[in-house]
Design a protein around this motif. Structure first.
Motif, PDB file in Angstrom:
ATOM      1  N   PHE A   1       0.805  -1.222   0.000  1.00  0.00           N
ATOM      2  CA  PHE A   1       0.000   0.000   0.000  1.00  0.00           C
ATOM      3  C   PHE A   1       0.840   1.276   0.000  1.00  0.00           C
ATOM      4  N   ALA A   2       2.038   1.206  -0.558  1.00  0.00           N
ATOM      5  CA  ALA A   2       2.938   2.369  -0.551  1.00  0.00           C
ATOM      6  C   ALA A   2       2.390   3.529  -1.370  1.00  0.00           C
ATOM      7  N   HIS A   3       1.504   3.247  -2.327  1.00  0.00           N
ATOM      8  CA  HIS A   3       0.953   4.310  -3.187  1.00  0.00           C
ATOM      9  C   HIS A   3      -0.561   4.432  -3.043  1.00  0.00           C
ATOM     10  N   THR A   4      -1.088   3.882  -1.947  1.00  0.00           N
ATOM     11  CA  THR A   4      -2.529   3.951  -1.689  1.00  0.00           C
ATOM     12  C   THR A   4      -2.909   5.315  -1.120  1.00  0.00           C
ATOM     13  N   THR A   5      -3.990   5.881  -1.644  1.00  0.00           N
ATOM     14  CA  THR A   5      -4.526   7.115  -1.056  1.00  0.00           C
ATOM     15  C   THR A   5      -5.661   6.739  -0.110  1.00  0.00           C
ATOM     16  N   CYS A   6      -5.727   7.419   0.995  1.00  0.00           N
ATOM     17  CA  CYS A   6      -6.687   7.063   2.036  1.00  0.00           C
ATOM     18  C   CYS A   6      -7.932   7.941   1.977  1.00  0.00           C
ATOM     19  N   ARG A   7      -8.831   7.670   2.910  1.00  0.00           N
ATOM     20  CA  ARG A   7     -10.075   8.429   2.984  1.00  0.00           C
ATOM     21  C   ARG A   7      -9.778   9.916   3.143  1.00  0.00           C
ATOM     22  N   GLY A   8     -10.540  10.729   2.422  1.00  0.00           N
ATOM     23  CA  GLY A   8     -10.357  12.172   2.519  1.00  0.00           C
ATOM     24  C   GLY A   8      -9.442  12.738   1.452  1.00  0.00           C
ATOM     25  N   SER A   9      -9.005  11.894   0.517  1.00  0.00           N
ATOM     26  CA  SER A   9      -8.139  12.389  -0.561  1.00  0.00           C
ATOM     27  C   SER A   9      -8.974  13.141  -1.586  1.00  0.00           C
ATOM     28  N   ASN A  10      -8.307  13.589  -2.648  1.00  0.00           N
ATOM     29  CA  ASN A  10      -8.999  14.353  -3.686  1.00  0.00           C
ATOM     30  C   ASN A  10      -9.844  13.472  -4.609  1.00  0.00           C
ATOM     31  N   HIS A  11      -9.736  12.159  -4.446  1.00  0.00           N
ATOM     32  CA  HIS A  11     -10.511  11.258  -5.291  1.00  0.00           C
ATOM     33  C   HIS A  11     -11.926  11.097  -4.740  1.00  0.00           C
ATOM     34  N   ASP A  12     -12.865  10.890  -5.642  1.00  0.00           N
ATOM     35  CA  ASP A  12     -14.265  10.766  -5.245  1.00  0.00           C
ATOM     36  C   ASP A  12     -14.779   9.371  -5.586  1.00  0.00           C
ATOM     37  N   GLY A  13     -15.517   8.776  -4.688  1.00  0.00           N
ATOM     38  CA  GLY A  13     -16.097   7.468  -4.936  1.00  0.00           C
ATOM     39  C   GLY A  13     -15.085   6.342  -4.792  1.00  0.00           C
ATOM     40  N   PRO A  14     -15.510   5.094  -5.041  1.00  0.00           N
ATOM     41  CA  PRO A  14     -14.614   3.950  -4.907  1.00  0.00           C
ATOM     42  C   PRO A  14     -13.624   3.866  -6.062  1.00  0.00           C
ATOM     43  N   ASP A  15     -12.643   2.978  -5.923  1.00  0.00           N
ATOM     44  CA  ASP A  15     -11.599   2.779  -6.932  1.00  0.00           C
ATOM     45  C   ASP A  15     -12.168   1.930  -8.073  1.00  0.00           C
ATOM     46  N   GLN A  16     -12.616   2.601  -9.137  1.00  0.00           N
ATOM     47  CA  GLN A  16     -13.280   1.903 -10.241  1.00  0.00           C
ATOM     48  C   GLN A  16     -12.316   1.001 -11.009  1.00  0.00           C
ATOM     49  N   GLY A  17     -11.051   1.379 -11.091  1.00  0.00           N
ATOM     50  CA  GLY A  17     -10.077   0.534 -11.773  1.00  0.00           C
ATOM     51  C   GLY A  17      -9.879  -0.780 -11.046  1.00  0.00           C
ATOM     52  N   TYR A  18      -9.816  -0.726  -9.719  1.00  0.00           N
ATOM     53  CA  TYR A  18      -9.677  -1.941  -8.906  1.00  0.00           C
ATOM     54  C   TYR A  18     -10.928  -2.803  -9.034  1.00  0.00           C
ATOM     55  N   ILE A  19     -12.090  -2.149  -8.999  1.00  0.00           N
ATOM     56  CA  ILE A  19     -13.359  -2.872  -9.130  1.00  0.00           C
ATOM     57  C   ILE A  19     -13.449  -3.567 -10.489  1.00  0.00           C
ATOM     58  N   PHE A  20     -13.013  -2.879 -11.536  1.00  0.00           N
ATOM     59  CA  PHE A  20     -12.995  -3.442 -12.881  1.00  0.00           C
ATOM     60  C   PHE A  20     -12.141  -4.710 -12.918  1.00  0.00           C
ATOM     61  N   GLY A  21     -10.982  -4.663 -12.287  1.00  0.00           N
ATOM     62  CA  GLY A  21     -10.102  -5.825 -12.239  1.00  0.00           C
ATOM     63  C   GLY A  21     -10.705  -6.978 -11.464  1.00  0.00           C
ATOM     64  N   LEU A  22     -11.320  -6.688 -10.321  1.00  0.00           N
ATOM     65  CA  LEU A  22     -11.944  -7.743  -9.523  1.00  0.00           C
ATOM     66  C   LEU A  22     -13.097  -8.402 -10.274  1.00  0.00           C
ATOM     67  N   GLU A  23     -13.914  -7.592 -10.945  1.00  0.00           N
ATOM     68  CA  GLU A  23     -15.045  -8.138 -11.696  1.00  0.00           C
ATOM     69  C   GLU A  23     -14.566  -9.070 -12.805  1.00  0.00           C
ATOM     70  N   ASN A  24     -13.529  -8.660 -13.524  1.00  0.00           N
ATOM     71  CA  ASN A  24     -13.001  -9.501 -14.597  1.00  0.00           C
ATOM     72  C   ASN A  24     -12.352 -10.760 -14.050  1.00  0.00           C
ATOM     73  N   LEU A  25     -11.647 -10.638 -12.933  1.00  0.00           N
ATOM     74  CA  LEU A  25     -11.016 -11.796 -12.310  1.00  0.00           C
ATOM     75  C   LEU A  25     -12.071 -12.826 -11.907  1.00  0.00           C
ATOM     76  N   ILE A  26     -13.160 -12.377 -11.328  1.00  0.00           N
ATOM     77  CA  ILE A  26     -14.248 -13.270 -10.925  1.00  0.00           C
ATOM     78  C   ILE A  26     -14.859 -13.961 -12.147  1.00  0.00           C
ATOM     79  N   LYS A  27     -15.099 -13.189 -13.209  1.00  0.00           N
ATOM     80  CA  LYS A  27     -15.680 -13.766 -14.433  1.00  0.00           C
ATOM     81  C   LYS A  27     -14.774 -14.840 -15.029  1.00  0.00           C
ATOM     82  N   ILE A  28     -13.484 -14.570 -15.065  1.00  0.00           N
ATOM     83  CA  ILE A  28     -12.544 -15.532 -15.650  1.00  0.00           C
ATOM     84  C   ILE A  28     -12.497 -16.813 -14.818  1.00  0.00           C
ATOM     85  N   LEU A  29     -12.431 -16.668 -13.496  1.00  0.00           N
ATOM     86  CA  LEU A  29     -12.403 -17.850 -12.636  1.00  0.00           C
ATOM     87  C   LEU A  29     -13.668 -18.682 -12.794  1.00  0.00           C
TER      88      LEU A  29
END
Length: 404
Positions: A369-397
């Protein structure tokens, strides 16, 4: 004993010799073994902040944070290097109950008793001895089939740049450890380096099969230079990170038919197409005889549980973090005991299921987590890129039993 105040320096506490962590399959910083249940890595302030402010819902999906320890380099009269951890620092609690086996202050005393009468500072860690440590520490033998790109090292590759099957240590972990010793050797020997103490998430497994996946469509942190940003964007575009939101960073899978581990590294992972990635996931779940289909459901259930948690984490961005999928490579205890007798391996007993796992032989953990941004950062909402990866990983499995 848990919660007991640590002894101050000079009260007879011995330094802890840090050993290479033989189950490291990815990453660029060396993971070091502090005791059976604890590993450590160089402290990065952003990663420390993440562990200290970790949302309760995410704790079952991350290693337990156990505190901070000081580490220094020791060079003997022959020039051999070792890393020693000072046990005098209080291990910080992260709000979770710790067992005596997992408490660093208790573990230090245990290791001191085990090494009674010995002086850690005179233990020698030459390159040859490091290789021997990896060989002797690993259950079974390592079958190395990987595309490692450090072919100048004769211990790791033959003259044609291939990984010889006769080698029995994990090449990636050894590579990272040598690099770390080289980096630290440039500092004054008395310089203290702070390391994070973390749960060894594979300590409960006798033959841990580990898949290290780099998650998300973006890998560079908010603080990355333009050069680093461009480099990471290029890696994502040229790999499955862009198309799937996930790419292979490392893998070891126990082959029951031969008693070997099969390994892949991040360079292999970068070359994979979407179909190649799918076939590698299949390979990860194959024991050399058959596809372990009984593991698919518990892995998918655990990934879906993580997906549900990530969707609720507003403003977090897990750039460059990895996801570990872990399972026990030996199917039956009777088989493990028999193979252990054949290979003259110590038997491991009283292994409890991994914390939070849906299945006694399966676990899923987020790391790095050396490059993880925490709650209260300038980003809004959940990490859509991570969610995209998890969804594809689940589909492939979920599609693996249908394909060849």
């Amino acid at each position: 004993m848990v919660g007991q105040s640590p002894l101050e320096p000079g009260e007879g506490r011995a330094a802890v010799l840090l050993e290479p962590f033989v189950h490291q399959v990815g990453g660029h910083m060396s993971m070091l073994q502090y005791d059976e249940h604890t590993v450590c890595k160089p402290l990065v302030s952003q990663e420390l902040s993440f562990y200290q402010s970790l949302p309760l819902a995410m704790r079952q999906f991350t290693p337990q944070y156990k505190g901070i320890v000081s580490v220094h380099l020791k060079r003997d009269s022959l020039g051999n290097l070792s890393l020693l951890a000072s046990p005098s620092l209080q291990a910080e609690s992260c709000g979770r109950q710790e067992s005596a086996a997992g408490d660093p202050s208790v573990a230090v005393r245990h290791r001191h008793r085990r090494a009674a009468g010995s002086d850690c500072s005179v233990l020698k860690w030459s390159h040859t001895q490091l290789a021997r440590t990896f060989r002797d520490s690993y259950p079974g033998k390592m079958l190395l089939r990987t595309d490692l790109q450090y072919c100048t090292d004769p211990l790791l590759e033959d003259k044609n740049g291939n990984q010889p099957e006769r080698k029995s240590h994990n090449p990636w972990g050894l590579h990272c450890h040598r690099q770390q010793l080289s980096r630290l050797s440039k500092h004054n020997e008395n310089k203290l380096h702070q390391f994070l103490l973390l749960e060894n998430v594979v300590s409960r497994y006798s033959y841990p099969c580990i898949l290290d996946l780099k998650m998300g469509t973006r890998q560079h942190g908010d603080d990355a230079s333009e050069e680093k940003k461009a480099r990471h964007i290029r890696k994502c575009q040229q790999s499955t990170s862009a198309s799937l939101g996930v790419r292979l960073c490392g893998m070891q899978v126990y082959q029951a038919d031969s008693g070997h581990f099969l390994c892949k590294d991040k360079y292999y992972g970068r070359k994979l197409s979407a179909e190649g990635f799918r076939q590698t996931l299949r390979q990860f779940l194959c024991d050399g005889n058959r596809l372990r289909t009984e593991l698919l459901e518990p892995i998918v259930l655990r990934l879906k549980a993580l997906l549900s948690v990530i969707r609720k984490q507003s403003s977090y961005r897990f750039y460059s973090s990895s996801l570990l999928i872990i399972y026990e490579g030996q199917e039956h205890k009777e088989g493990a005991a028999a193979l252990g007798d054949h290979l003259h391996l110590p038997r491991k007993t009283n292994r409890s299921p991994p914390q939070g796992a849906q299945h006694s032989r399966v676990d899923v953990r987020m790391i790095d987590f050396a490059h993880t941004t925490c709650r209260g950062s300038n980003h809004d909402g959940p990490d859509q890129g991570y969610i995209f990866g998890l969804e594809n990983l689940i589909k492939i499995l979920q599609s693996l039993p249908e394909g060849k």
